[in-house]
Write an enzyme that holds these catalytic residues in place. Structure first.
Site, PDB file in Angstrom:
ATOM      1  N   SER A  85      14.204  26.003   1.636  1.00 33.84           N
ATOM      2  CA  SER A  85      14.598  24.943   2.408  1.00 33.84           C
ATOM      3  C   SER A  85      16.055  24.936   2.729  1.00 33.84           C
ATOM      4  O   SER A  85      16.668  23.965   3.066  1.00 33.84           O
ATOM      5  CB  SER A  85      14.140  23.633   1.560  1.00 33.84           C
ATOM      6  OG  SER A  85      14.831  23.765   0.230  1.00 33.84           O
ATOM      7  N   THR A 200      17.315  19.782   0.294  1.00 37.34           N
ATOM      8  CA  THR A 200      18.514  19.888   0.894  1.00 37.34           C
ATOM      9  C   THR A 200      19.491  20.160  -0.560  1.00 37.34           C
ATOM     10  O   THR A 200      19.278  19.587  -1.495  1.00 37.34           O
ATOM     11  CB  THR A 200      19.131  18.995   1.521  1.00 37.34           C
ATOM     12  OG1 THR A 200      18.217  18.823   2.667  1.00 37.34           O
ATOM     13  CG2 THR A 200      20.401  18.936   1.988  1.00 37.34           C
ATOM     14  N   THR A 218      21.132  22.713   4.572  1.00 40.41           N
ATOM     15  CA  THR A 218      19.702  22.712   4.428  1.00 40.41           C
ATOM     16  C   THR A 218      19.299  23.459   5.866  1.00 40.41           C
ATOM     17  O   THR A 218      19.863  23.789   6.832  1.00 40.41           O
ATOM     18  CB  THR A 218      19.219  21.561   4.672  1.00 40.41           C
ATOM     19  OG1 THR A 218      17.772  21.216   4.582  1.00 40.41           O
ATOM     20  CG2 THR A 218      19.435  20.404   5.878  1.00 40.41           C
ATOM     21  N   ARG A 228      15.458  19.898  16.601  1.00 41.99           N
ATOM     22  CA  ARG A 228      15.502  18.752  15.712  1.00 41.99           C
ATOM     23  C   ARG A 228      16.941  18.807  14.848  1.00 41.99           C
ATOM     24  O   ARG A 228      17.250  20.079  14.054  1.00 41.99           O
ATOM     25  CB  ARG A 228      14.309  18.447  14.895  1.00 41.99           C
ATOM     26  CG  ARG A 228      14.372  17.237  13.926  1.00 41.99           C
ATOM     27  CD  ARG A 228      14.603  17.902  12.341  1.00 41.99           C
ATOM     28  NE  ARG A 228      14.371  16.528  11.364  1.00 41.99           N
ATOM     29  CZ  ARG A 228      14.967  16.957  10.151  1.00 41.99           C
ATOM     30  NH1 ARG A 228      15.548  17.715   9.613  1.00 41.99           N
ATOM     31  NH2 ARG A 228      14.629  15.753   9.399  1.00 41.99           N
ATOM     32  N   VAL A 229      17.784  17.699  14.609  1.00 40.74           N
ATOM     33  CA  VAL A 229      19.046  17.920  13.612  1.00 40.74           C
ATOM     34  C   VAL A 229      18.352  16.561  12.529  1.00 40.74           C
ATOM     35  O   VAL A 229      18.092  15.687  12.855  1.00 40.74           O
ATOM     36  CB  VAL A 229      20.040  17.469  14.154  1.00 40.74           C
ATOM     37  CG1 VAL A 229      21.249  17.505  13.256  1.00 40.74           C
ATOM     38  CG2 VAL A 229      20.505  18.626  15.192  1.00 40.74           C
ATOM     39  N   GLY A 230      18.757  17.051  11.442  1.00 41.54           N
ATOM     40  CA  GLY A 230      18.522  15.979  10.238  1.00 41.54           C
ATOM     41  C   GLY A 230      19.664  15.283   9.738  1.00 41.54           C
ATOM     42  O   GLY A 230      20.810  15.205  10.514  1.00 41.54           O
ATOM     43  N   ASP A 231      19.838  14.671   8.724  1.00 43.61           N
ATOM     44  CA  ASP A 231      20.789  14.062   8.207  1.00 43.61           C
ATOM     45  C   ASP A 231      22.130  14.836   7.375  1.00 43.61           C
ATOM     46  O   ASP A 231      23.079  14.397   7.456  1.00 43.61           O
ATOM     47  CB  ASP A 231      20.281  13.073   6.996  1.00 43.61           C
ATOM     48  CG  ASP A 231      19.651  13.754   5.882  1.00 43.61           C
ATOM     49  OD1 ASP A 231      18.767  14.832   6.373  1.00 43.61           O
ATOM     50  OD2 ASP A 231      19.889  13.162   4.639  1.00 43.61           O
ATOM     51  N   THR A 251      19.018  13.615   0.351  1.00 48.02           N
ATOM     52  CA  THR A 251      17.908  14.520   0.432  1.00 48.02           C
ATOM     53  C   THR A 251      16.722  13.758   0.693  1.00 48.02           C
ATOM     54  O   THR A 251      16.579  12.652   0.438  1.00 48.02           O
ATOM     55  CB  THR A 251      17.752  15.595  -0.753  1.00 48.02           C
ATOM     56  OG1 THR A 251      16.750  16.413  -0.236  1.00 48.02           O
ATOM     57  CG2 THR A 251      17.223  14.729  -1.904  1.00 48.02           C
ATOM     58  N   GLY A 252      15.654  14.427   1.376  1.00 45.06           N
ATOM     59  CA  GLY A 252      14.494  13.675   1.921  1.00 45.06           C
ATOM     60  C   GLY A 252      14.254  13.778   3.390  1.00 45.06           C
ATOM     61  O   GLY A 252      14.991  14.408   4.039  1.00 45.06           O
ATOM     62  N   GLY A 254      15.325  13.137   6.698  1.00 45.08           N
ATOM     63  CA  GLY A 254      16.680  12.721   7.390  1.00 45.08           C
ATOM     64  C   GLY A 254      16.797  11.755   8.431  1.00 45.08           C
ATOM     65  O   GLY A 254      17.623  10.853   8.157  1.00 45.08           O
TER      66      GLY A 254
HETATM   67  N1  ASP Z   1      17.335  15.949   4.472  1.00 43.31           N
HETATM   68  C1  ASP Z   1      16.719  17.230   5.172  1.00 43.31           C
HETATM   69  C2  ASP Z   1      16.493  16.834   6.573  1.00 43.31           C
HETATM   70  O1  ASP Z   1      15.901  15.878   6.999  1.00 43.31           O
HETATM   71  C3  ASP Z   1      15.661  17.529   4.448  1.00 43.31           C
HETATM   72  C4  ASP Z   1      15.310  17.350   2.925  1.00 43.31           C
HETATM   73  O2  ASP Z   1      16.535  17.143   2.143  1.00 43.31           O
HETATM   74  O3  ASP Z   1      14.321  17.395   2.346  1.00 43.31           O
HETATM   75  O4  ASP Z   1      16.684  17.735   7.265  1.00 43.31           O
END
Ligand code: ASP
Length: 342
Positions: A85, A200, A218, A228-231, A251-252, A254
């Site tokens: 990840s 992440t 991440t 796609r772009v996350g947080d 994390t999680g 985004g």
């Molecule tokens: N926060 C990350 C994202 O959404 C993924 C993660 O941390 O699980 O890209």
């Protein structure tokens, strides 16, 4: 039940009780057996944060700067092919591209990020150069890649055979279902378990000069839509540092973090007097409140530390853990409190 799950179950959820897991013991050459009691110097997300913290501590213990420490720490999981990840070996998007998101920030609001970066292993170091060598904060896609190459980064294929195999397996159904928490990553025993489809490394450090810094990196959600772009690369979402107050990372899922400006929110709550744990809890509740039906089925976790060296985290679901290292190099993997206990 595997070792990590057993460990998490036996630990008192809802408290900041700390203990070392068997995996953490195995992952570190010198294992500590007591929870850190002193000022926290570095904290990072998940079990792979243990090794990242040690790289950061190697710099902090030599009177180094927190910015160097968080970059060094974040580079550890980026280079670990067993980690699916983050960085090299990360699971690709649905089209087979490994695309990386990363950001870095210091205590003076200097910051940089890259999003949807391909072919470069250490996204966090590219993010740092965006911060230091350009007038910009965020570079994306091919522009980020070109910038990295212009700065001497080597191009390499980030899709490892294990990740390629997992992608082909996923293609059989092409069913996209983010998992609440990744399954155990048995780094200690050197046995990769190919279940993680997101997670992440967010890492926060406080140096001997009293300066905070943070980094976040991440490969994002596995099998995501291309582009796609996350947080994680978004300053204020996946990472925020205010040198007068504290720092936060996430994390999680985004998307849920972005719509709540999550890490900025955590820092602002600390500014209003919340402890790191209280601030993370309130931010998690905000995420749940905004989109209850989506958020209650997914994982979002925040991790924070303040200028006094207090750290804490909070998550929607159980299973989130964070690694802490104090000024005596006492280290622990702490099971986070969560809204939903099971
Ligand atoms: N926060 C990350 C994202 O959404 C993924 C993660 O941390 O699980 O890209």
């Amino acid at each position: 039940m595997n070792d990590r799950r057993r460990f998490l179950k036996s630990a008192a959820l809802g408290t900041a009780a700390a203990a070392l897991s068997p995996l953490a013991e195995a992952a570190r050459p010198v294992a500590k057996t007591r929870a850190p009691a002193g000022v926290v110097r570095v904290v990072s997300t998940w079990d792979f944060g243990i090794a990242a913290n040690q790289a950061a501590w190697a710099i902090l213990s030599q009177d180094g700067h927190s910015l160097d420490a968080v970059e060094a720490g974040a580079r550890v999981p980026e280079a670990d092919i067993r980690n699916h990840s983050v960085g090299l070996g990360g699971y690709p998007d649905r089209d087979g591209h490994v695309t990386l998101d990363a950001s870095i920030m210091d205590s003076d609001a200097n910051c940089g990020g890259v999003a949807c970066l391909e072919d470069i292993e250490h996204a966090v170091s590219v993010a740092r150069l965006v911060m230091e060598k350009t007038p910009h904060v965020l570079l994306v896609g091919d522009g980020a890649r070109q910038f990295a190459l212009s700065q001497g980064f080597k191009q390499r294929n980030l899709l490892t055979p294990a990740a390629d195999k997992a992608w082909h397996e996923w293609l059989k159904t092409s069913h996209y279902q983010p998992e609440i928490n990744s399954e155990v990553r048995d780094y200690g025993a050197g046995v990769p378990i190919d279940k993680d489809n997101h997670d992440t490394i967010g890492i926060l450090a406080l140096d001997a000069h009293g300066k905070l810094a943070g980094a976040c990196t991440t490969s994002g959600a596995a099998w995501k839509l291309h582009g796609r772009v996350g947080d994680s690369p978004i300053i204020g979402a996946g990472l925020y540092v205010d040198g007068e107050i504290g720092a936060a990372t996430s994390t999680g899922m985004g998307e849920e973090v972005i719509r709540n400006a999550g890490s900025f929110l955590v820092v602002e709550l600390m500014r209003q007097g919340r402890s790191p744990t209280e601030a993370c809890k309130e931010a998690v509740l905000r995420v749940l409140h905004k989109h209850p039906s989506t958020a209650c089925k997914t994982q979002v976790a925040f991790l924070a530390m303040n200028k006094a060296g207090e750290a804490g985290g909070y998550a929607i679901q159980r299973g989130f853990s964070y690694a802490v290292c104090d000024a005596k190099n006492q280290s622990a993997l702490i099971p986070s409190a969560s809204v939903f206990p099971a």
